[in-house]
Design a protein around this motif. Structure first.
Motif, short mmCIF file in Angstrom:
data_model
loop_
_atom_site.label_atom_id
_atom_site.label_comp_id
_atom_site.label_asym_id
_atom_site.label_seq_id
_atom_site.Cartn_x
_atom_site.Cartn_y
_atom_site.Cartn_z
N ALA A 30 39.72 4.69 69.70
CA ALA A 30 40.13 3.87 68.56
C ALA A 30 40.14 2.38 68.90
O ALA A 30 40.21 1.53 68.00
CB ALA A 30 41.53 4.27 68.08
N ARG A 31 40.05 2.07 70.20
CA ARG A 31 40.07 0.66 70.64
C ARG A 31 38.65 0.11 70.67
O ARG A 31 38.02 0.00 71.71
CB ARG A 31 40.73 0.56 72.02
N ARG A 32 38.18 -0.25 69.48
CA ARG A 32 36.78 -0.66 69.34
C ARG A 32 36.61 -2.15 69.09
O ARG A 32 35.50 -2.66 69.19
CB ARG A 32 36.13 0.14 68.21
N PHE A 33 37.70 -2.82 68.74
CA PHE A 33 37.61 -4.23 68.41
C PHE A 33 38.61 -5.00 69.28
O PHE A 33 39.82 -4.76 69.21
CB PHE A 33 37.90 -4.45 66.93
N VAL A 34 38.09 -5.91 70.10
CA VAL A 34 38.86 -6.53 71.17
C VAL A 34 38.89 -8.04 70.99
O VAL A 34 37.86 -8.66 70.70
CB VAL A 34 38.24 -6.18 72.54
N VAL A 35 40.07 -8.63 71.16
CA VAL A 35 40.24 -10.08 71.16
C VAL A 35 40.74 -10.49 72.53
O VAL A 35 41.63 -9.84 73.10
CB VAL A 35 41.26 -10.53 70.08
N VAL A 36 40.18 -11.56 73.08
CA VAL A 36 40.59 -12.00 74.42
C VAL A 36 41.03 -13.46 74.40
O VAL A 36 40.49 -14.29 73.66
CB VAL A 36 39.48 -11.80 75.47
N SER A 37 41.98 -13.76 75.25
CA SER A 37 42.37 -15.13 75.54
C SER A 37 41.46 -15.67 76.64
O SER A 37 40.60 -14.96 77.17
CB SER A 37 43.83 -15.20 75.98
N ALA A 38 41.69 -16.91 77.04
CA ALA A 38 40.97 -17.48 78.18
C ALA A 38 41.53 -16.91 79.47
O ALA A 38 42.67 -16.43 79.52
CB ALA A 38 41.09 -19.00 78.17
N VAL A 39 40.73 -16.95 80.52
CA VAL A 39 41.18 -16.51 81.84
C VAL A 39 42.48 -17.21 82.20
O VAL A 39 42.61 -18.44 82.08
CB VAL A 39 40.10 -16.81 82.90
N GLY A 40 43.47 -16.42 82.59
CA GLY A 40 44.80 -16.96 82.85
C GLY A 40 45.11 -17.12 84.32
O GLY A 40 44.24 -17.11 85.19
N ARG A 41 46.40 -17.24 84.59
CA ARG A 41 46.88 -17.48 85.94
C ARG A 41 47.02 -16.16 86.69
O ARG A 41 47.71 -15.25 86.24
CB ARG A 41 48.23 -18.20 85.86
N ALA A 42 46.40 -16.07 87.86
CA ALA A 42 46.48 -14.85 88.67
C ALA A 42 47.76 -14.79 89.47
O ALA A 42 48.26 -13.72 89.79
CB ALA A 42 45.28 -14.75 89.60
N ASN A 43 48.32 -15.94 89.81
CA ASN A 43 49.58 -16.02 90.54
C ASN A 43 50.23 -17.36 90.22
O ASN A 43 49.65 -18.20 89.52
CB ASN A 43 49.37 -15.86 92.05
#
Length: 443
Positions: A30-43
Motif C-alpha cells: 500500500a506504500r506506493r506514493f512517497v514524499v521525502v525531505s532533504a538529506v538530514g543530520r546523521a549525528n
C-alpha cells in the motif's frame, strides 16, 4: 488501500537510512506514493543539507565564497549515491546547480534542491518514478494552495498505476517559479498528497515514535500518546511539542484521514495516530492527553475601575500591540482588568513605548508588566466531562509552592493554560504529570 509515506531528513541521512526506508516501503504494497525531505543530520556533529543551502545563500548575498560549503553538500550526495551503487548522474545535477548559483538563482529554488536531489536518488533506489513537486503542487499568488490544480495533476499521474517518489517542501507559483514552504514543509506536502489522492492513511516517518505526554528531558520515561485529535495536536504543537509541522493537519482535517507518526529506526512501534474525531471505541479514560509549554513571555496587566462599563477598551489596547506588529498569545480578563500575553522577544525593545501608548489611549488606573513568565498547557479531550479538573490542577501546584501568575481556558475546554515564573517551568510540568498521569496509572 493507499498509504502516503513521508520520510524526514533524519530518515535519509545516509545510505544506511535509505536502506531502512526501502525495507519499510517494500514491506507493505500500500506504500506506493512517497514524499521525502532533504538529506538530514546523521549525528549531532553533522549538518542538514537544507541548512547548508541556506548558508550558501547567505555567503552569496554578501559576496563570500561558498564553495567549501557547497563541497560539503556534494560529498553527502555523492557518498550516498556511491554507497547505494546507483547510476544517477548526481555530479551533473550539482554542476548545473553550481553554475546557476554563479549567475542567478532564487533563494527558494536553491534551498529546494535538497529535497529534489534526495528524491532523485530515492526514486532510483526504489525503482519508482520521480515526480517533481513543482509540476503538481501549485500555490496561488496569495500563498494558498490551489487544491483543484494539485488534485487534477496528482490524480492524472496516479492513474498510470506506477508508484512514485516526490520531493517535499516546495511547489511552484502560477508563473512557474519554484516556491518553498516554511521549514518542515515536507510534512505539509505529504498531507496535500494524502488529500488529493484520497488516501486511507498518511504515514509520517521520523526519528521518534510519535508524541509523548511530556518532554522526556523534564519527565522521566513519559507515557506515549497512542491517539490524539487534531485539536489536541494543535494545542500541544503550538506550545512546543514539535514532532509534526502544525500546518500539516489542515489539508486533511475535514476528510479525517488519519496521520500515523512512526519511527524509521523502530518501525514496529505503533507510534501516534492523529484523527479529527475519535470513534467511541477509540476513546480512552485518560483525563490528560499531554502537557507542553514554553518559556519567556511578558504579561501586560491593565487595571481600570468600572472597565466593564467602557465600550472598546480592550480593542484600543490591542490596537496598540497591532500597531507595533506584536502577536498576541492570550488575553485573560476580569471585571476591572485584563492582561495581554506576548512573547518577550517581540517586545523587549519596545515595551515602554507600548505601555506609554496604552496609558495615553485608555487612561488606565494601573499597568503592571511582568516578564520571565512561562506558559504550560494541559491538554485533554476528556477534561470537559470530568468535574474538578481545574481544582485538582491548581491544588497540585499550590501544594508544591508554585505560584500561578495567570490562568486561561479555551471555550472548547480541551486545555487549561497556566502562567508561572520561568524558574518553575520544569517543576510545574513534572507536578502536573505526576498528579494526573502517574496517579491515574496507579489506580
Amino acid at each position: 488501500m493507499i498509504k502516503i509515506t513521508k520520510f524526514g531528513g533524519s530518515s535519509l541521512a545516509n545510505a544506511q537510512q535509505f536502506a531502512k526506508v526501502k525495507h519499510i516501503i517494500e514491506s507493505d504494497p500500500a506504500r506506493r506514493f512517497v514524499v521525502v525531505s532533504a538529506v538530514g543530520r546523521a549525528n549531532k556533529h553533522d549538518n542538514k543539507v537544507t541548512d547548508l543551502l541556506y548558508l550558501c545563500q547567505a555567503h552569496m548575498q554578501y559576496h563570500v565564497d561558498c564553495s567549501p560549503v557547497f563541497d560539503m553538500i556534494k560529498e553527502r550526495y555523492i557518498q550516498i549515491r556511491n554507497d547505494l551503487h546507483l547510476n544517477y548522474p548526481i555530479e551533473r545535477e550539482l554542476a548545473s546547480l553550481w553554475n546557476q548559483m554563479k549567475t542567478s538563482i532564487s533563494v527558494d529554488e536553491l534551498v529546494s534542491r535538497g529535497e529534489y536531489l534526495t528524491a532523485r536518488l530515492m526514486a532510483e533506489y526504489l525503482g519508482y518514478a520521480f515526480v517533481d513537486a513543482k509540476d503538481v503542487i501549485r500555490f496561488r499568488y496569495d500563498g494558498s494552495i490551489d487544491y483543484d490544480f494539485c488534485e487534477k495533476s496528482l490524480q492524472r499521474i496516479a492513474r498510470n498505476n506506477q508508484p512514485f517518489v516526490m520531493p517535499g517542501f516546495y511547489g511552484s507559483a502560477p508563473d512557474g517559479r519554484i516556491r518553498v514552504m516554511t521549514r518542515g514543509g515536507s510534512d505539509i506536502t505529504g498531507s496535500i498528497l494524502a488529500k488529493c489522492l484520497h488516501a486511507d492513511l498518511y504515514e509520517n516517518w521520523t526519528d521518534v515514535s510519535g508524541f509523548l505526554m511530556a518532554d522526556p528531558r523534564i519527565v522521566r520515561n513519559p507515557q506515549p500518546i497512542r491517539t490524539i485529535t487534531y485539536s489536541e495536536l494543535r494545542e500541544l504543537s503550538y506550545m512546543g511539542a514539535s514532532v509534526l509541522h502544525e500546518e500539516a493537519i489542515f489539508p486533511i482535517r475535514d476528510t479525517n484521514i488519519p496521520i500515523n507518526i512512526l519511527n524509521t529506526n523502530q518501525p514496529d512501534n505503533p507510534g501516534t495516530i492523529i484523527l479529527n474525531e475519535l470513534s467511541e471505541d477509540a476513546e480512552d479514560d485518560s483525563v490528560i492527553t499531554g502537557i507542553a509549554g514554553k518559556k519567556d513571555f511578558t504579561v501586560v496587566a491593565i487595571y481600570k475601575n468600572h472597565m466593564s462599563d467602557e465600550i472598546g477598551i480592550v480593542r484600543k489596547a490591542l490596537s496598540v500591540f497591532e500597531r507595533y506588529r506584536v502577536s498576541i498569545e492570550h488575553v485573560p480578563s476580569g471585571i476591572d482588568s485584563f492582561s495581554v500575553v506576548v512573547a518577550t522577544r517581540d517586545v523587549k525593545d519596545i515595551i515602554y513605548d507600548i505601555v506609554n501608548d496604552i496609558r495615553r489611549e485608555i487612561h488606565p488606573d494601573h499597568i503592571k508588566v511582568s516578564d520571565e513568565i512561562a506558559l504550560i498547557s494541559t491538554v485533554g479531550r476528556n477534561m470537559s466531562s470530568r468535574p474538578g479538573i481545574s481544582g485538582r490542577l491548581f491544588a497540585a501546584l499550590g501544594n508544591n509552592d508554585i505560584n500561578i501568575r495567570m490562568i486561561a481556558q479555551g471555550s472548547d475546554e480541551i486545555n487549561i493554560i497556566v502562567g508561572v515564573e520561568n524558574k518553575d517551568f520544569e517543576k510545574t510540568i513534572a507536578v502536573i504529570y505526576d498528579g494526573f498521569i502517574q496517579k491515574e496509572e496507579t489506580k
